[in-house]
Scaffold this active site. Structure first.
Site, PDB file in Angstrom:
ATOM      1  N   TYR A  67       5.778  94.450   6.098  1.00 33.28           N
ATOM      2  CA  TYR A  67       5.467  93.351   5.173  1.00 33.28           C
ATOM      3  C   TYR A  67       6.384  93.387   3.958  1.00 33.28           C
ATOM      4  O   TYR A  67       6.825  92.335   3.467  1.00 33.28           O
ATOM      5  CB  TYR A  67       4.001  93.440   4.720  1.00 33.28           C
ATOM      6  CG  TYR A  67       3.607  92.302   3.799  1.00 33.28           C
ATOM      7  CD1 TYR A  67       3.136  91.100   4.329  1.00 33.28           C
ATOM      8  CD2 TYR A  67       3.732  92.417   2.423  1.00 33.28           C
ATOM      9  CE1 TYR A  67       2.793  90.044   3.493  1.00 33.28           C
ATOM     10  CE2 TYR A  67       3.400  91.359   1.586  1.00 33.28           C
ATOM     11  CZ  TYR A  67       2.930  90.181   2.122  1.00 33.28           C
ATOM     12  OH  TYR A  67       2.606  89.132   1.290  1.00 33.28           O
ATOM     13  N   PHE A 119      21.909  64.897   0.559  1.00 32.53           N
ATOM     14  CA  PHE A 119      21.361  64.548   1.859  1.00 32.53           C
ATOM     15  C   PHE A 119      19.888  64.209   1.676  1.00 32.53           C
ATOM     16  O   PHE A 119      19.319  64.364   0.598  1.00 32.53           O
ATOM     17  CB  PHE A 119      21.570  65.654   2.889  1.00 32.53           C
ATOM     18  CG  PHE A 119      21.448  65.164   4.298  1.00 32.53           C
ATOM     19  CD1 PHE A 119      22.262  64.135   4.748  1.00 32.53           C
ATOM     20  CD2 PHE A 119      20.515  65.693   5.169  1.00 32.53           C
ATOM     21  CE1 PHE A 119      22.147  63.645   6.053  1.00 32.53           C
ATOM     22  CE2 PHE A 119      20.394  65.219   6.468  1.00 32.53           C
ATOM     23  CZ  PHE A 119      21.207  64.193   6.913  1.00 32.53           C
ATOM     24  N   ASP A 120      19.228  63.748   2.751  1.00 36.54           N
ATOM     25  CA  ASP A 120      17.901  63.151   2.596  1.00 36.54           C
ATOM     26  C   ASP A 120      16.868  64.103   2.008  1.00 36.54           C
ATOM     27  O   ASP A 120      16.168  63.754   1.042  1.00 36.54           O
ATOM     28  CB  ASP A 120      17.407  62.549   3.915  1.00 36.54           C
ATOM     29  CG  ASP A 120      17.450  63.494   5.099  1.00 36.54           C
ATOM     30  OD1 ASP A 120      17.773  64.685   4.910  1.00 36.54           O
ATOM     31  OD2 ASP A 120      17.159  63.047   6.230  1.00 36.54           O
ATOM     32  N   ASP A 210      25.252  73.541  -1.928  1.00 36.95           N
ATOM     33  CA  ASP A 210      24.455  73.389  -0.724  1.00 36.95           C
ATOM     34  C   ASP A 210      25.376  73.855   0.393  1.00 36.95           C
ATOM     35  O   ASP A 210      26.260  73.129   0.848  1.00 36.95           O
ATOM     36  CB  ASP A 210      24.036  71.937  -0.529  1.00 36.95           C
ATOM     37  CG  ASP A 210      23.237  71.721   0.758  1.00 36.95           C
ATOM     38  OD1 ASP A 210      23.262  72.613   1.637  1.00 36.95           O
ATOM     39  OD2 ASP A 210      22.617  70.661   0.911  1.00 36.95           O
ATOM     40  N   ALA A 212      25.094  74.842   3.589  1.00 31.58           N
ATOM     41  CA  ALA A 212      24.644  74.858   4.986  1.00 31.58           C
ATOM     42  C   ALA A 212      25.810  74.960   5.965  1.00 31.58           C
ATOM     43  O   ALA A 212      25.692  75.592   7.014  1.00 31.58           O
ATOM     44  CB  ALA A 212      23.813  73.614   5.287  1.00 31.58           C
ATOM     45  N   LYS A 253      22.218  76.063  10.246  1.00 29.89           N
ATOM     46  CA  LYS A 253      23.534  75.497  10.556  1.00 29.89           C
ATOM     47  C   LYS A 253      24.537  76.639  10.706  1.00 29.89           C
ATOM     48  O   LYS A 253      24.694  77.187  11.790  1.00 29.89           O
ATOM     49  CB  LYS A 253      23.981  74.518   9.464  1.00 29.89           C
ATOM     50  CG  LYS A 253      23.253  73.171   9.496  1.00 29.89           C
ATOM     51  CD  LYS A 253      21.940  73.196   8.781  1.00 29.89           C
ATOM     52  CE  LYS A 253      21.353  71.829   8.549  1.00 29.89           C
ATOM     53  NZ  LYS A 253      20.017  71.898   7.899  1.00 29.89           N
ATOM     54  N   HIS A 445      12.564  57.217   7.459  1.00 27.02           N
ATOM     55  CA  HIS A 445      13.182  57.213   8.783  1.00 27.02           C
ATOM     56  C   HIS A 445      12.555  58.230   9.728  1.00 27.02           C
ATOM     57  O   HIS A 445      12.651  58.088  10.944  1.00 27.02           O
ATOM     58  CB  HIS A 445      14.697  57.462   8.669  1.00 27.02           C
ATOM     59  CG  HIS A 445      15.072  58.665   7.861  1.00 27.02           C
ATOM     60  ND1 HIS A 445      14.846  58.753   6.502  1.00 27.02           N
ATOM     61  CD2 HIS A 445      15.666  59.838   8.203  1.00 27.02           C
ATOM     62  CE1 HIS A 445      15.277  59.913   6.055  1.00 27.02           C
ATOM     63  NE2 HIS A 445      15.770  60.596   7.064  1.00 27.02           N
TER      64      HIS A 445
END
Length: 456
Positions: A67, A119-120, A210, A212, A253, A445
């Site tokens: 843990y 991005f979204d 970001d 990714a 990614k 979307h």
């Protein structure tokens, strides 16, 4: 050729056109609601959809599920610190969890976040924090046909105007997305990243990556930026991270895993605040909502992803598909990146107005004709309508993203995509638009319900 051989295979779902037609009706023409076993070639996302390596699977078997203080965490921490240089590393179960934790801690209502393009989910997390998200793409990004290599750059003049303007005190952070997914998967140059970092330092605003697709961005830098022609992708990536004050990373990614992410920070005070929220909402600071095996597989993936042979093959696959798409008579956002191709649906389907979603229409036809799932990035994603369904705001471009899962599909699979697009392009006038009958107030979307329309 691919720099790997296939050890485990999974059968494809082969369906009839009639079955796909019924499936579209059942899901109210929202491709997110299709069952995976109804999809033959799934290009909806490159997030968490890659094939792990034998080395990653073996590392997962060594996972320590303690843990607190697991050996897996310290192996992961060492790998991430060596790559990024950030002393404070917090694991999270995926990128949007990392965004939520960082933005909930860093932002205050009324603030402003600037980016090359949000991005979204990034935009949603900013807005859920009571802040405004503003995109500052470079002028070159407006020309979809241009071969300019760094159309993911931020507009430095616009950034300077914001940082020196009347609302400068409200700017909380500048986010640089590498590569620029919302901007067509286009890379950011190191020159642009350095200039952005210098502007942010001068005005006391943190710059967050970001990250990714950091490795794919680094590969494209080595291909197209003269000053880095002799560098390895790993060297470029290390330098890019060290320009920033911190990062959020979806490891689904460019760590080639099915789940995982992290926050990296220089500021110990901000890191401590983020850690408190992490513990309260994700899990203890040495696992962050992940199993030990996930941490170990991430660590191996972060090493594999910067290998030149892996990145070269990924670029070749994208170029192969781009050639098939162009030959089919369908224009793409040029130049093609690595993680996705973006089809110019607005140009292919000029008879469908933006408020009837030409991108979504093409995505649905791709599924109907070839069992191919893709993602609309147009007015369904970015547009707005009033209560009567009249258009208020349309997207600047009507695109369809074909995301390329890592190490999953071969060139013959992508040839099927090319043949399907060729069939559609020959009868493009028969493709009809859609209207929304039900939607969510945010990220619509994902959950919208639609119906076909036969006229604009």
């Amino acid at each position: 050729m691919e720099p790997y051989r296939i050890k485990v295979v999974e059968p494809l779902a082969l369906t009839t056109r009639e079955q796909r037609e019924e499936a579209l009706k059942r899901v109210d023409y929202n491709l997110f609601d299709l069952r995976a076993d109804e999809v033959t070639i799934d290009l909806l996302s490159d997030s968490g959809t890659g094939a792990i390596s034998a080395a990653q699977l073996a590392a997962g078997m060594e996972g320590d599920e303690s843990y607190a203080g697991s050996r897996s965490f310290y192996r992961f921490h060492e790998t991430v610190t060596e790559l990024t240089g950030f002393p404070h590393i917090l694991p999270a179960h995926q990128g949007r969890a990392a965004e939520r934790i960082l933005f909930s801690t860093l932002l205050e209502p009324g603030g402003i976040v600037l980016a090359n393009t949000h991005f979204d989910t990034t935009r949603a997390n900013v807005e859920l924090s009571g802040c405004q998200a503003h995109d500052l793409p470079c002028p070159e990004a407006k020309d979809l046909d241009s071969e300019q290599p760094f159309k993911g750059n931020i507009d430095l003049d616009a950034l300077r105007t914001w940082l020196e303007g009347p609302d400068a005190s409200r700017v909380r952070v500048v986010v640089m997305t590498i590569t620029n997914n919302g901007g067509g998967g286009q890379p950011v140059s190191m020159e642009n990243l350095k200039a952005t970092a210098a502007l942010c330092r001068r005005h006391g605003v943190p710059m967050i990556l970001d990250a990714a697709r950091f490795a794919e961005n680094a590969w494209l830098v080595t291909r197209h930026e003269a000053a880095y022609a002799g560098h390895t992708p790993r060297q470029v990536a290390e330098e890019a991270f060290r320009l920033a004050d911190g990062c959020v990373m979806s490891a689904k990614k460019d760590a080639i895993v099915h789940i995982g992410g992290f926050i990296g920070l220089n500021d110990p005070v901000l890191a401590e605040k983020c850690e408190r929220l992490l513990i309260a909402t994700e899990g203890f600071a040495t696992y962050g909502g992940l199993a030990g095996r996930d941490l170990d597989m991430m660590a191996v993936g972060l090493l594999e992803v910067t290998e030149p042979s892996y990145l070269a093959e990924r670029a070749e696959v994208a170029a192969h598909l781009a050639g098939r798409v162009r030959a089919a008579g369908v224009d793409i956002l040029e130049p093609p990146g690595l993680h996705a191709l973006y089809l110019n649906a607005g140009r292919l389907l000029p008879h469908i107005p933006p408020h009837n979603y030409p991108g979504h229409a093409l995505a649905c036809r791709l599924y109907l004709e070839g069992g191919i799932r893709s993602a609309e990035l147009g007015s369904l994603y970015l547009g707005e309508e009033d209560e009567d369904g009249n258009p208020v705001k349309s997207a600047p471009y009507e695109l369809v993203r074909l995301a390329l899962p890592r190490r999953v599909y071969t060139r013959s699979h992508y040839d099927h995509v090319g043949r399907t697009l060729e069939k559609i392009a020959k009868d493009a006038g028969s493709v009809h638009g859609f209207r929304i009958v039900e939607q969510s107030p945010i990220l619509r979307h994902f959950r919208a319900k639609l119906r076909p329309v036969t006229t604009g």
